[in-house]
Design a protein around this motif. Structure first.
Motif, PDB file in Angstrom:
ATOM      1  N   GLY A 115      -9.147  -4.513  -1.802  1.00  0.00           N
ATOM      2  CA  GLY A 115      -8.927  -5.394  -0.653  1.00  0.00           C
ATOM      3  C   GLY A 115      -8.931  -4.639   0.660  1.00  0.00           C
ATOM      4  N   PRO A 116      -8.944  -5.392   1.761  1.00  0.00           N
ATOM      5  CA  PRO A 116      -8.909  -4.760   3.079  1.00  0.00           C
ATOM      6  C   PRO A 116      -7.553  -4.108   3.342  1.00  0.00           C
ATOM      7  CG  PRO A 116      -8.723  -7.132   3.295  1.00  0.00           C
ATOM      8  CD  PRO A 116      -8.974  -6.849   1.836  1.00  0.00           C
ATOM      9  N   GLY A 117      -7.566  -3.108   4.154  1.00  0.00           N
ATOM     10  CA  GLY A 117      -6.351  -2.404   4.533  1.00  0.00           C
ATOM     11  C   GLY A 117      -6.721  -1.124   5.253  1.00  0.00           C
ATOM     12  N   HIS A 118      -5.739  -0.325   5.512  1.00  0.00           N
ATOM     13  CA  HIS A 118      -5.958   0.988   6.137  1.00  0.00           C
ATOM     14  C   HIS A 118      -5.228   2.006   5.281  1.00  0.00           C
ATOM     15  CE1 HIS A 118      -5.600   4.027   9.523  1.00  0.00           C
ATOM     16  NE2 HIS A 118      -6.880   3.848   9.344  1.00  0.00           N
ATOM     17  N   ARG A 119      -5.982   2.771   4.526  1.00  0.00           N
ATOM     18  CA  ARG A 119      -5.442   3.652   3.495  1.00  0.00           C
ATOM     19  C   ARG A 119      -5.121   5.044   4.036  1.00  0.00           C
ATOM     20  NH1 ARG A 119      -8.810  -0.143   1.677  1.00  0.00           N
ATOM     21  NH2 ARG A 119      -8.475  -1.059  -0.381  1.00  0.00           N
ATOM     22  N   HIS A 157      -1.776   9.476  -4.703  1.00  0.00           N
ATOM     23  CA  HIS A 157      -1.024   9.892  -5.889  1.00  0.00           C
ATOM     24  C   HIS A 157      -1.792   9.313  -7.059  1.00  0.00           C
ATOM     25  CE1 HIS A 157       2.406   9.533  -8.828  1.00  0.00           C
ATOM     26  NE2 HIS A 157       2.441  10.811  -8.502  1.00  0.00           N
ATOM     27  N   GLY A 158      -2.660  10.130  -7.657  1.00  0.00           N
ATOM     28  CA  GLY A 158      -3.589   9.596  -8.654  1.00  0.00           C
ATOM     29  C   GLY A 158      -4.566   8.672  -7.945  1.00  0.00           C
ATOM     30  N   ALA A 159      -4.671   7.430  -8.404  1.00  0.00           N
ATOM     31  CA  ALA A 159      -5.566   6.452  -7.783  1.00  0.00           C
ATOM     32  C   ALA A 159      -4.874   5.632  -6.703  1.00  0.00           C
ATOM     33  CB  ALA A 159      -6.126   5.519  -8.851  1.00  0.00           C
ATOM     34  N   ALA A 160      -3.561   5.790  -6.558  1.00  0.00           N
ATOM     35  CA  ALA A 160      -2.792   4.981  -5.594  1.00  0.00           C
ATOM     36  C   ALA A 160      -2.756   5.653  -4.228  1.00  0.00           C
ATOM     37  CB  ALA A 160      -1.374   4.778  -6.104  1.00  0.00           C
ATOM     38  N   TYR A 161      -3.022   4.860  -3.194  1.00  0.00           N
ATOM     39  CA  TYR A 161      -2.895   5.346  -1.819  1.00  0.00           C
ATOM     40  C   TYR A 161      -1.451   5.171  -1.368  1.00  0.00           C
ATOM     41  CZ  TYR A 161      -7.957   5.492  -1.456  1.00  0.00           C
ATOM     42  OH  TYR A 161      -9.273   5.801  -1.638  1.00  0.00           O
ATOM     43  N   LEU A 162      -0.938   6.148  -0.640  1.00  0.00           N
ATOM     44  CA  LEU A 162       0.420   6.117  -0.112  1.00  0.00           C
ATOM     45  C   LEU A 162       0.385   6.359   1.389  1.00  0.00           C
ATOM     46  CD1 LEU A 162       2.142   8.379  -2.800  1.00  0.00           C
ATOM     47  CD2 LEU A 162       2.009   5.877  -2.781  1.00  0.00           C
ATOM     48  N   ASP A 163       1.491   6.056   2.053  1.00  0.00           N
ATOM     49  CA  ASP A 163       1.624   6.327   3.487  1.00  0.00           C
ATOM     50  C   ASP A 163       1.942   7.803   3.669  1.00  0.00           C
ATOM     51  OD1 ASP A 163       2.265   6.493   6.167  1.00  0.00           O
ATOM     52  OD2 ASP A 163       3.857   4.994   6.088  1.00  0.00           O
ATOM     53  N   PRO A 164       1.043   8.589   4.285  1.00  0.00           N
ATOM     54  CA  PRO A 164       1.327  10.019   4.437  1.00  0.00           C
ATOM     55  C   PRO A 164       2.549  10.291   5.307  1.00  0.00           C
ATOM     56  CG  PRO A 164      -0.698   9.432   5.589  1.00  0.00           C
ATOM     57  CD  PRO A 164      -0.265   8.223   4.824  1.00  0.00           C
ATOM     58  N   LEU A 165       2.885   9.382   6.219  1.00  0.00           N
ATOM     59  CA  LEU A 165       4.062   9.593   7.065  1.00  0.00           C
ATOM     60  C   LEU A 165       5.351   9.569   6.250  1.00  0.00           C
ATOM     61  CD1 LEU A 165       3.142   7.447  10.198  1.00  0.00           C
ATOM     62  CD2 LEU A 165       2.901   9.923   9.884  1.00  0.00           C
ATOM     63  N   SER A 166       5.319   8.965   5.054  1.00  0.00           N
ATOM     64  CA  SER A 166       6.525   8.876   4.221  1.00  0.00           C
ATOM     65  C   SER A 166       6.992  10.251   3.744  1.00  0.00           C
ATOM     66  CB  SER A 166       6.273   7.968   3.012  1.00  0.00           C
ATOM     67  OG  SER A 166       5.336   8.568   2.127  1.00  0.00           O
ATOM     68  N   LEU A 167       6.144  11.257   3.791  1.00  0.00           N
ATOM     69  CA  LEU A 167       6.528  12.585   3.328  1.00  0.00           C
ATOM     70  C   LEU A 167       7.023  13.497   4.444  1.00  0.00           C
ATOM     71  CD1 LEU A 167       3.784  13.318   0.672  1.00  0.00           C
ATOM     72  CD2 LEU A 167       6.065  12.382   0.366  1.00  0.00           C
ATOM     73  N   LEU A 168       6.947  13.022   5.681  1.00  0.00           N
ATOM     74  CA  LEU A 168       7.411  13.855   6.791  1.00  0.00           C
ATOM     75  C   LEU A 168       8.925  13.848   6.867  1.00  0.00           C
ATOM     76  CD1 LEU A 168       4.914  12.921   9.644  1.00  0.00           C
ATOM     77  CD2 LEU A 168       4.893  14.940   8.170  1.00  0.00           C
ATOM     78  N   GLY A 213      -1.418   2.781  12.061  1.00  0.00           N
ATOM     79  CA  GLY A 213      -0.584   3.086  10.915  1.00  0.00           C
ATOM     80  C   GLY A 213      -1.203   2.683   9.590  1.00  0.00           C
ATOM     81  N   TRP A 214      -0.465   2.969   8.555  1.00  0.00           N
ATOM     82  CA  TRP A 214      -0.863   2.675   7.180  1.00  0.00           C
ATOM     83  C   TRP A 214      -0.663   1.201   6.900  1.00  0.00           C
ATOM     84  CZ3 TRP A 214       2.195   1.905   2.487  1.00  0.00           C
ATOM     85  CH2 TRP A 214       1.444   2.061   1.317  1.00  0.00           C
ATOM     86  N   GLN A 215      -1.682   0.551   6.354  1.00  0.00           N
ATOM     87  CA  GLN A 215      -1.622  -0.867   5.989  1.00  0.00           C
ATOM     88  C   GLN A 215      -2.151  -0.983   4.568  1.00  0.00           C
ATOM     89  OE1 GLN A 215      -4.190  -2.149   9.129  1.00  0.00           O
ATOM     90  NE2 GLN A 215      -2.482  -2.722  10.444  1.00  0.00           N
ATOM     91  N   PRO A 216      -1.251  -1.020   3.577  1.00  0.00           N
ATOM     92  CA  PRO A 216      -1.720  -1.028   2.189  1.00  0.00           C
ATOM     93  C   PRO A 216      -2.492  -2.303   1.867  1.00  0.00           C
ATOM     94  CG  PRO A 216       0.629  -1.473   2.282  1.00  0.00           C
ATOM     95  CD  PRO A 216       0.195  -1.122   3.682  1.00  0.00           C
TER      96      PRO A 216
END
Length: 141
Positions: free
Chosen positions: A20-24, A114-125, A11-14
């Motif tokens: 910083g580390p994460g999963h974008r 969204h611009g330079a910000a990474y979002l969780d793609p699952l949030s749009l489903l 999953g998405w880990q901002p």
């Protein structure tokens, strides 16, 4: 009946900070040759290799005065060209195994910006795609 629902393997880990580390994004189970469908309608803004992996980006129309959303898919071989208009659900690429992936197995990395910000793609489903039927235990024999 539509295409099968993909299994989310990571999953998405901002990240706590921009670098910083994460999963974008999210990783979806997808063996090589799996058709990749556009999550929404938009214009192909990039289709080509990045660091040895095929990447496809689709930019959605921006609201008036707003910043557009952009979906990314990797590792893929695009079946549409840069500049092409695509519709939601259209096959835009197929998964590949040409380059090493960060997945333990084979997956499709799906990102959203969204611009330079990474979002969780699952949030749009739509919610019905995120719900799963409850587990059922069946008697043996």
């Amino acid at each position: 009946m539509g295409p099968p629902r993909a299994l989310v393997v990571r999953g998405w880990q901002p990240p706590a900070s921009p670098y910083g580390p994460g999963h974008r994004g999210v990783d979806l189970a997808a063996p090589p040759g799996t058709p990749v469908r556009a999550a929404a309608g938009g214009r192909v803004s990039f289709a080509g290799p990045v660091a040895g992996r095929g990447v496809l980006s689709v930019t959605l129309p921006a609201p008036p005065g707003g910043v557009p959303l952009r979906f990314t898919y990797e590792p893929v071989r695009a079946v549409v060209a840069r500049g092409a208009e695509v519709r939601a659900g259209q096959v835009v690429a197929v998964t590949t195994a040409d380059a090493p992936s960060h997945c333990a197995g084979v997956c499709l990395h799906w990102g959203l910006r969204h611009g330079a910000a990474y979002l969780d793609p699952l949030s749009l489903l739509p919610p019905h795609l995120l719900r799963r039927a409850p587990s059922r235990l069946l008697p043996l024999g």
